[in-house]
Design an enzyme around this catalytic site. Structure first.
Site, PDB file in Angstrom:
ATOM      1  N   SER A 146       0.857  -1.174   0.000  1.00  0.00           N
ATOM      2  CA  SER A 146       0.000   0.000   0.000  1.00  0.00           C
ATOM      3  C   SER A 146       0.894   1.225   0.000  1.00  0.00           C
ATOM      4  CB  SER A 146      -0.881   0.003   1.259  1.00  0.00           C
ATOM      5  OG  SER A 146      -1.506   1.264   1.470  1.00  0.00           O
ATOM      6  N   TYR A 159      -2.392  -1.139  10.429  1.00  0.00           N
ATOM      7  CA  TYR A 159      -2.325  -1.259   8.961  1.00  0.00           C
ATOM      8  C   TYR A 159      -1.004  -0.713   8.436  1.00  0.00           C
ATOM      9  CZ  TYR A 159      -3.948  -1.105   4.098  1.00  0.00           C
ATOM     10  OH  TYR A 159      -4.089  -1.297   2.740  1.00  0.00           O
TER      11      TYR A 159
END
Length: 264
Positions: A146, A159
């Site tokens: 990401s 995350y």
């Protein structure tokens, strides 16, 4: 589409929807045999299996319901794919979950689940798949990280930590296999247009009292200079290049596809 992956076998985790399904689709279109994995409603999983199966000339694609938080199941899934296909040429670690909270309020159980699914599952799948790839002298490992694997945002501690870990894992594995024909790379997408991501727009519009278009550009995509979604197909095409012919010189890279986010 040119069948540049004809004769190859792939396992794509988290592939019953979103980015994973897009990658599975483009691989199948390129001639690969693909095993799917993921959670969802039975009818959604059946639809995904039928869609990918049709591209492969089958009634349905092979599927594993592996719980990606359980190491023994992850390693077993790789073995299952190797048994189904006789080999495994391509491993795409895409499965992931998210939770947003200030760090002092972040539930420990959510932290553990995100680290297990977003990071540790990658390790277990790679460890299980790599021996066969090295023995056959061919393999492509692709981790879907990401933009948050390269930069941070508040309230996403688990995350961000997991995705930073994925990038580090990618680089370390790449160095270990650098003198082999196997490669390990990561893709770092910004905000991608998926049903789950699009569902965030309306609540933001209501929260800030603005139109959904303004909520998308000024709030959700605040850090994405392009002010537009990254499309699933764009990510899938990058994923196709990284496992296809001519990609052998790319190893240990974390490739951004984020509308300029990391350039700012």
């Amino acid at each position: 589409m040119e069948r540049i992956l004809a004769g190859q076998a792939a396992l794509v985790t988290g592939s019953t929807s979103g980015i994973g399904l897009g990658i599975a689709k483009i691989y199948a279109e390129a001639g690969a045999r693909v095993m799917l994995n993921g959670f969802g409603r039975p009818e959604e999983i059946a639809a995904a299996r039928a869609e990918i199966g049709a591209l492969m000339g089958m009634a349905e694609a092979p599927y594993s319901a592996t719980d990606m938080s359980k190491p023994e199941e992850v390693r077993g899934m790789v073995a299952e794919a190797e048994k189904a296909f006789g080999k495994l040429d391509i491993l795409v670690n895409n499965a992931g979950i998210q939770f947003v909270s200030p760090v002092q309020d972040f539930p420990a159980a959510k932290w553990d689940a995100i680290i297990a699914i977003n990071l540790s599952s990658n390790f277990h799948a790679i460890a299980a798949a790599l021996p066969g790839m090295l023995e056959r002298k061919h393999g492509r490992i692709l981790n879907v990280a990401s933009a948050h694997g390269l930069v941070a945002s508040p309230y996403k501690t688990a995350y961000v930590a997991a995705k930073h870990g994925v990038v580090g894992l990618t680089k370390s594995v790449a160095l270990e296999i650098a003198q082999s024909p196997v490669t390990c790379n990561a893709i770092c997408p910004g905000f991608v247009r998926t049903p789950l991501a699009e569902a965030q727009v309306k609540p933001l519009a209501e929260k800030f009292g603005v139109s959904e278009e303004a909520a998308l550009k000024d709030h959700l995509l605040e850090k994405q200079p392009s002010k537009r979604w990254i499309e699933v197909e764009e990510v899938a095409r990058m994923a196709l290049y990284l496992v296809g012919p001519g990609s052998g010189g790319v190893n240990g890279s974390a490739l951004s596809i984020d509308g300029g986010w990391l350039a700012a």
